[in-house]
Design a protein around this motif. Structure first.
Motif, PDB file in Angstrom:
ATOM      1  N   LEU A 254       7.233 -10.821   5.169  1.00 56.91           N
ATOM      2  CA  LEU A 254       5.840 -10.785   5.625  1.00 56.91           C
ATOM      3  C   LEU A 254       4.883 -11.040   4.471  1.00 56.91           C
ATOM      4  O   LEU A 254       4.918 -10.345   3.458  1.00 56.91           O
ATOM      5  CB  LEU A 254       5.529  -9.423   6.266  1.00 56.91           C
ATOM      6  N   GLN A 255       4.023 -12.016   4.645  1.00 62.11           N
ATOM      7  CA  GLN A 255       3.000 -12.325   3.659  1.00 62.11           C
ATOM      8  C   GLN A 255       1.620 -11.988   4.243  1.00 62.11           C
ATOM      9  O   GLN A 255       1.231 -12.536   5.278  1.00 62.11           O
ATOM     10  CB  GLN A 255       3.049 -13.807   3.277  1.00 62.11           C
ATOM     11  N   LEU A 256       0.898 -11.100   3.616  1.00 64.55           N
ATOM     12  CA  LEU A 256      -0.459 -10.746   4.028  1.00 64.55           C
ATOM     13  C   LEU A 256      -1.452 -11.525   3.181  1.00 64.55           C
ATOM     14  O   LEU A 256      -1.243 -11.684   1.974  1.00 64.55           O
ATOM     15  CB  LEU A 256      -0.689  -9.246   3.861  1.00 64.55           C
ATOM     16  N   ASP A 257      -2.528 -12.000   3.811  1.00 58.66           N
ATOM     17  CA  ASP A 257      -3.532 -12.712   3.022  1.00 58.66           C
ATOM     18  C   ASP A 257      -4.470 -11.708   2.361  1.00 58.66           C
ATOM     19  O   ASP A 257      -4.437 -10.504   2.662  1.00 58.66           O
ATOM     20  CB  ASP A 257      -4.289 -13.752   3.862  1.00 58.66           C
ATOM     21  N   GLU A 258      -5.317 -12.188   1.467  1.00 57.92           N
ATOM     22  CA  GLU A 258      -6.156 -11.274   0.688  1.00 57.92           C
ATOM     23  C   GLU A 258      -7.112 -10.489   1.574  1.00 57.92           C
ATOM     24  O   GLU A 258      -7.394  -9.309   1.316  1.00 57.92           O
ATOM     25  CB  GLU A 258      -6.931 -12.041  -0.381  1.00 57.92           C
ATOM     26  N   GLY A 259      -7.592 -11.123   2.633  1.00 56.68           N
ATOM     27  CA  GLY A 259      -8.484 -10.411   3.544  1.00 56.68           C
ATOM     28  C   GLY A 259      -7.785  -9.253   4.222  1.00 56.68           C
ATOM     29  O   GLY A 259      -8.360  -8.164   4.374  1.00 56.68           O
ATOM     30  N   GLU A 260      -6.546  -9.448   4.622  1.00 57.79           N
ATOM     31  CA  GLU A 260      -5.778  -8.375   5.258  1.00 57.79           C
ATOM     32  C   GLU A 260      -5.475  -7.261   4.259  1.00 57.79           C
ATOM     33  O   GLU A 260      -5.566  -6.075   4.603  1.00 57.79           O
ATOM     34  CB  GLU A 260      -4.479  -8.950   5.826  1.00 57.79           C
ATOM     35  N   LEU A 261      -5.135  -7.645   3.035  1.00 59.47           N
ATOM     36  CA  LEU A 261      -4.875  -6.632   2.012  1.00 59.47           C
ATOM     37  C   LEU A 261      -6.121  -5.787   1.753  1.00 59.47           C
ATOM     38  O   LEU A 261      -6.042  -4.561   1.613  1.00 59.47           O
ATOM     39  CB  LEU A 261      -4.415  -7.305   0.722  1.00 59.47           C
ATOM     40  N   GLU A 262      -7.278  -6.428   1.713  1.00 55.93           N
ATOM     41  CA  GLU A 262      -8.520  -5.699   1.463  1.00 55.93           C
ATOM     42  C   GLU A 262      -8.872  -4.785   2.635  1.00 55.93           C
ATOM     43  O   GLU A 262      -9.423  -3.695   2.438  1.00 55.93           O
ATOM     44  CB  GLU A 262      -9.647  -6.685   1.182  1.00 55.93           C
ATOM     45  N   ARG A 263      -8.566  -5.212   3.853  1.00 56.63           N
ATOM     46  CA  ARG A 263      -8.801  -4.340   5.008  1.00 56.63           C
ATOM     47  C   ARG A 263      -7.967  -3.062   4.887  1.00 56.63           C
ATOM     48  O   ARG A 263      -8.443  -1.968   5.212  1.00 56.63           O
ATOM     49  CB  ARG A 263      -8.458  -5.069   6.309  1.00 56.63           C
ATOM     50  N   ILE A 264      -6.739  -3.207   4.419  1.00 59.02           N
ATOM     51  CA  ILE A 264      -5.895  -2.025   4.233  1.00 59.02           C
ATOM     52  C   ILE A 264      -6.389  -1.195   3.058  1.00 59.02           C
ATOM     53  O   ILE A 264      -6.387   0.045   3.116  1.00 59.02           O
ATOM     54  CB  ILE A 264      -4.421  -2.443   4.051  1.00 59.02           C
ATOM     55  N   ASP A 265      -6.869  -1.853   1.999  1.00 54.88           N
ATOM     56  CA  ASP A 265      -7.431  -1.120   0.863  1.00 54.88           C
ATOM     57  C   ASP A 265      -8.549  -0.180   1.310  1.00 54.88           C
ATOM     58  O   ASP A 265      -8.758   0.889   0.717  1.00 54.88           O
ATOM     59  CB  ASP A 265      -8.006  -2.088  -0.175  1.00 54.88           C
ATOM     60  N   ASP A 266      -9.275  -0.571   2.346  1.00 59.46           N
ATOM     61  CA  ASP A 266     -10.420   0.221   2.816  1.00 59.46           C
ATOM     62  C   ASP A 266     -10.014   1.422   3.662  1.00 59.46           C
ATOM     63  O   ASP A 266     -10.885   2.197   4.083  1.00 59.46           O
ATOM     64  CB  ASP A 266     -11.363  -0.674   3.639  1.00 59.46           C
ATOM     65  N   LEU A 267      -8.715   1.601   3.904  1.00 57.98           N
ATOM     66  CA  LEU A 267      -8.268   2.688   4.776  1.00 57.98           C
ATOM     67  C   LEU A 267      -8.032   4.009   4.049  1.00 57.98           C
ATOM     68  O   LEU A 267      -7.764   5.025   4.693  1.00 57.98           O
ATOM     69  CB  LEU A 267      -6.961   2.288   5.490  1.00 57.98           C
ATOM     70  N   ASP A 268      -8.125   4.010   2.738  1.00 56.23           N
ATOM     71  CA  ASP A 268      -7.805   5.214   1.973  1.00 56.23           C
ATOM     72  C   ASP A 268      -8.655   6.393   2.420  1.00 56.23           C
ATOM     73  O   ASP A 268      -9.876   6.343   2.383  1.00 56.23           O
ATOM     74  CB  ASP A 268      -8.015   4.943   0.484  1.00 56.23           C
ATOM     75  N   ALA A 269      -7.990   7.467   2.853  1.00 55.97           N
ATOM     76  CA  ALA A 269      -8.691   8.664   3.315  1.00 55.97           C
ATOM     77  C   ALA A 269      -8.247   9.897   2.547  1.00 55.97           C
ATOM     78  O   ALA A 269      -8.633  11.022   2.894  1.00 55.97           O
ATOM     79  CB  ALA A 269      -8.445   8.861   4.808  1.00 55.97           C
ATOM     80  N   GLY A 270      -7.431   9.711   1.514  1.00 56.00           N
ATOM     81  CA  GLY A 270      -6.940  10.847   0.746  1.00 56.00           C
ATOM     82  C   GLY A 270      -6.095  11.802   1.571  1.00 56.00           C
ATOM     83  O   GLY A 270      -6.043  13.000   1.298  1.00 56.00           O
ATOM     84  N   ARG A 271      -5.408  11.288   2.580  1.00 63.29           N
ATOM     85  CA  ARG A 271      -4.680  12.129   3.524  1.00 63.29           C
ATOM     86  C   ARG A 271      -3.229  12.301   3.100  1.00 63.29           C
ATOM     87  O   ARG A 271      -2.437  11.376   3.173  1.00 63.29           O
ATOM     88  CB  ARG A 271      -4.741  11.505   4.920  1.00 63.29           C
ATOM     89  N   ARG A 272      -2.891  13.497   2.671  1.00 70.55           N
ATOM     90  CA  ARG A 272      -1.528  13.801   2.236  1.00 70.55           C
ATOM     91  C   ARG A 272      -0.654  14.230   3.408  1.00 70.55           C
ATOM     92  O   ARG A 272      -1.086  15.009   4.263  1.00 70.55           O
ATOM     93  CB  ARG A 272      -1.527  14.923   1.193  1.00 70.55           C
ATOM     94  N   MET A 273       0.568  13.738   3.399  1.00 73.93           N
ATOM     95  CA  MET A 273       1.573  14.196   4.345  1.00 73.93           C
ATOM     96  C   MET A 273       2.492  15.239   3.696  1.00 73.93           C
ATOM     97  O   MET A 273       3.155  15.999   4.385  1.00 73.93           O
ATOM     98  CB  MET A 273       2.417  13.013   4.837  1.00 73.93           C
ATOM     99  N   VAL A 274       2.531  15.245   2.374  1.00 76.78           N
ATOM    100  CA  VAL A 274       3.355  16.180   1.608  1.00 76.78           C
ATOM    101  C   VAL A 274       2.421  16.957   0.692  1.00 76.78           C
ATOM    102  O   VAL A 274       1.847  16.379  -0.251  1.00 76.78           O
ATOM    103  CB  VAL A 274       4.422  15.429   0.789  1.00 76.78           C
ATOM    104  N   ASP A 275       2.254  18.243   0.955  1.00 79.97           N
ATOM    105  CA  ASP A 275       1.232  19.005   0.226  1.00 79.97           C
ATOM    106  C   ASP A 275       1.670  20.453  -0.005  1.00 79.97           C
ATOM    107  O   ASP A 275       1.063  21.395   0.488  1.00 79.97           O
ATOM    108  CB  ASP A 275      -0.081  18.969   1.013  1.00 79.97           C
ATOM    109  N   PRO A 276       2.744  20.668  -0.791  1.00 82.06           N
ATOM    110  CA  PRO A 276       3.209  22.032  -1.039  1.00 82.06           C
ATOM    111  C   PRO A 276       2.239  22.797  -1.947  1.00 82.06           C
ATOM    112  O   PRO A 276       1.469  22.181  -2.719  1.00 82.06           O
ATOM    113  CB  PRO A 276       4.544  21.820  -1.744  1.00 82.06           C
TER     114      PRO A 276
END
Length: 283
Positions: A254-276
């Motif tokens: 799978l090859q993602l273009d730069e626009g798709e990569l940037e859309r994913i970059d914008d999803l960061d919510a600081g949401r941890r799934m592992v937090d002991p």
């Protein structure tokens, strides 16, 4: 890093990019403790093309992972095998003993990478890395690594270890992108490795990830794994079924273009799934 695979054919082992010799897509084995399922999954993954298998002392399955490697037709020398020493065993003597136990459990004469699982409990930068350095010199491990370290702890570890710290494993996925940790890791020339790269399943059904997946006719898992690869991060998704192993492996095409990569970059919510509680960010 090798060139990226292209085309629709199922990727082969040689199609997987490598980061200083480490395959950038591996198989995680957390929670794979069934005596039948775990070895079968490891053997299936290796025969599919995977050449990077990750386990840990705390997973309680090193012997099962070793069985899977033994069952496969893939030569041990072609498998990049990593394990981790648990927090309670990070004092010098305990770390040495635990590492020898790990290779015995795995049924191998050495591992390719040995991690400090968490900088917690018995972890002491001086004594822990004195042990890890000795383990390299004794041939128990070829490389040493760290896991779940905060940026300031990375620098301390680098200063104390005589041997190069090869990799840093930490939770990383579209909803927890760990920019500061990634930057500190890369500044020290350490390879970043993402665990829980599918956010414990949270990428499935996520609007943006699903939209990109739909545009390519692939799964959300493939999108998350391709994004990590494009951002220079090795991923070790856990999978036990042949279907999930195959789907993760197909992300190499799978090859993602730069626009798709940037859309994913914008999803960061600081949401941890592992937090002991003992996580260094909680201290």
């Amino acid at each position: 890093m090798s060139e990226k695979p292209t085309g629709d054919a199922t990727p082969t082992a040689t199609d997987c990019p490598r980061a200083n010799g480490m395959p950038m897509l591996g198989m995680g084995t957390w929670e794979l403790t069934d005596e039948r399922t775990c070895p079968e999954a490891v053997a299936t993954a290796l025969e599919m093309g995977y050449r990077h298998v990750d386990t840990a002392q705390a997973y309680g399955n090193e012997h099962l992972v070793g069985d899977g490697i033994e069952r496969s037709a893939v030569d041990r020398d072609d498998v990049f095998l990593a394990t981790k020493i648990w927090n309670s065993d990070l004092g010098h003597d305990d770390a040495v003993d635990a590492a020898y136990d790990a290779v015995d459990n795995l049924g191998v004469d050495h591992v390719d990478l040995l991690y400090v699982h968490w900088p917690a409990e018995a972890y002491d930068p001086v004594e822990t890395f004195r042990a890890f350095d000795e383990l390299v010199e004794e041939g128990v491990t070829e490389r040493i690594g760290i896991s779940n370290f905060e940026p300031d702890q990375i620098g301390t570890a680098v200063a104390q270890a005589d041997h190069e710290i090869f990799a840093h494993q930490f939770e990383c996925h579209p909803m927890l992108q760990q920019e500061a940790v990634r930057e500190a890791t890369e500044e020290h020339g350490i390879e970043p490795v993402a665990y829980s790269p599918l956010a414990r399943g949270e990428v499935f059904g996520h609007e943006t990830v699903s939209d990109i997946a739909g545009a390519h006719g692939v799964s959300e898992a493939q999108v998350s794994l391709a994004w990590l690869r494009e951002r220079g991060v090795t991923a070790i998704p856990k999978a036990s079924s042949e279907a999930h192993l195959h789907d993760n492996w197909a992300s190499l095409s799978l090859q993602l273009d730069e626009g798709e990569l940037e859309r994913i970059d914008d999803l960061d919510a600081g949401r941890r799934m592992v937090d002991p509680d003992f996580g260094p960010w909680n201290r």
